[in-house]
Design an enzyme around this catalytic site. Structure first.
Site, mmCIF file in Angstrom:
data_model
loop_
_atom_site.group_PDB
_atom_site.id
_atom_site.type_symbol
_atom_site.label_atom_id
_atom_site.label_comp_id
_atom_site.label_asym_id
_atom_site.label_seq_id
_atom_site.Cartn_x
_atom_site.Cartn_y
_atom_site.Cartn_z
ATOM 1 N N ARG A 56 62.837 17.924 36.001
ATOM 2 C CA ARG A 56 62.548 18.235 34.596
ATOM 3 C C ARG A 56 61.754 19.534 34.444
ATOM 4 N NH1 ARG A 56 59.034 14.243 35.969
ATOM 5 N NH2 ARG A 56 56.840 14.475 35.383
ATOM 6 N N HIS A 57 60.889 19.812 35.408
ATOM 7 C CA HIS A 57 60.123 21.065 35.327
ATOM 8 C C HIS A 57 61.007 22.262 35.665
ATOM 9 C CE1 HIS A 57 56.566 18.918 34.414
ATOM 10 N NE2 HIS A 57 56.585 18.241 35.547
ATOM 11 N N GLY A 86 44.887 39.847 26.366
ATOM 12 C CA GLY A 86 45.649 41.098 26.311
ATOM 13 C C GLY A 86 46.450 41.313 27.579
ATOM 14 N N ASP A 114 40.557 45.580 33.674
ATOM 15 C CA ASP A 114 40.049 46.696 32.884
ATOM 16 C C ASP A 114 38.529 46.557 32.875
ATOM 17 O OD1 ASP A 114 39.433 44.720 31.066
ATOM 18 O OD2 ASP A 114 40.450 45.658 29.373
ATOM 19 N N HIS A 115 37.862 47.323 32.022
ATOM 20 C CA HIS A 115 36.392 47.261 32.003
ATOM 21 C C HIS A 115 35.880 45.879 31.584
ATOM 22 C CE1 HIS A 115 37.961 48.506 28.136
ATOM 23 N NE2 HIS A 115 36.867 48.053 27.555
ATOM 24 N N HIS A 170 53.772 23.375 36.621
ATOM 25 C CA HIS A 170 54.761 23.033 35.587
ATOM 26 C C HIS A 170 55.482 24.264 35.057
ATOM 27 C CE1 HIS A 170 53.129 18.794 34.359
ATOM 28 N NE2 HIS A 170 53.244 18.949 35.668
ATOM 29 N N CYS A 230 40.700 40.848 32.036
ATOM 30 C CA CYS A 230 40.233 41.745 30.984
ATOM 31 C C CYS A 230 39.106 40.986 30.275
ATOM 32 C CB CYS A 230 41.369 42.160 30.037
ATOM 33 S SG CYS A 230 42.182 40.833 29.143
ATOM 34 N N GLY A 231 38.779 41.354 29.053
ATOM 35 C CA GLY A 231 37.662 40.675 28.386
ATOM 36 C C GLY A 231 37.915 39.197 28.181
ATOM 37 N N THR A 232 39.117 38.882 27.700
ATOM 38 C CA THR A 232 39.464 37.480 27.437
ATOM 39 C C THR A 232 40.594 36.967 28.327
ATOM 40 O OG1 THR A 232 41.085 38.232 25.819
ATOM 41 C CG2 THR A 232 38.872 37.691 24.977
ATOM 42 N N GLY A 233 41.321 37.875 28.933
ATOM 43 C CA GLY A 233 42.534 37.506 29.686
ATOM 44 C C GLY A 233 43.766 37.496 28.787
HETATM 45 C C1 RB5 Z 1 38.425 45.601 25.871
HETATM 46 O O1 RB5 Z 1 37.329 45.801 25.043
HETATM 47 C C2 RB5 Z 1 39.102 44.274 25.551
HETATM 48 O O2 RB5 Z 1 39.757 44.364 24.327
HETATM 49 C C3 RB5 Z 1 40.062 43.904 26.652
HETATM 50 O O3 RB5 Z 1 39.361 43.808 27.847
HETATM 51 C C4 RB5 Z 1 40.771 42.572 26.538
HETATM 52 O O4 RB5 Z 1 39.873 41.546 26.248
HETATM 53 C C5 RB5 Z 1 41.957 42.492 25.738
HETATM 54 O O5 RB5 Z 1 42.569 41.432 25.633
#
Ligand code: RB5
Length: 150
Positions: free
Chosen positions: A133-134, A70, A8-9, A98, A65-68
């Protein structure tokens, strides 16, 4: 391998680096968008990559995404998708070895392009561990998924 990719952006700053890392690893990219850095809804892209992977159109997926986070939450709603968010190479490798993750999610606001490149290399360069085990633990997750009917 064929690697499905989307962002995404928030993940857009990593886009070119991720695609380049996949190609340098001698893999093919299935680019599922977007085509610009315009604001977009990450679940749409997470579902597209998760469906490509679980449907056999791609072997593995990478999402940004911004953090990965979502992207991982959304992708994991698709049955058979095992998406892991990683910001360090050890976790990226372990997610595959694993946990049998088939999708790596990255944060365009949490890791820089050079780290992202190493994370992609670590994930794509690893394979699910054949150790009993894995396998047993991965099978327990898959059977819980079937029981939940998700
Ligand atoms: C978009 O602003 C942000 O919420 C999205 O990229 C993402 O980080 C969600 O997890």
């Amino acid at each position: 391998m064929k690697i499905a990719f989307a962002c995404d952006h928030g993940g857009w700053p990593l886009r070119d680096t991720i695609i380049d890392a996949v190609r340098r690893g001698r893999h093919e990219v299935l680019d599922l968008g977007p085509e610009s850095a315009e604001s977009s809804d990450y679940p749409d892209y997470a579902f597209a990559v998760a469906r490509a992977v679980t449907g056999g159109e791609a072997d593995l997926g990478v999402l940004a995404c911004g953090t990965g986070i979502g992207m991982a939450i959304a992708a994991n709603k698709v049955r058979g998708a095992y998406a892991a968010n990683a910001a360090d190479c050890f976790s990226a490798r372990m997610a595959r070895e694993h946990n049998g993750a088939n999708i790596l999610t990255l944060g365009g606001r949490t890791v820089g392009p050079e780290v992202a490149r190493l994370l992609v290399d670590a994930f794509l360069g690893a394979a699910p561990s054949p150790q009993v085990r894995h396998q047993r633990r991965r099978k327990r997750i898959a059977s819980a998924e079937r029981e939940c009917g998700s």
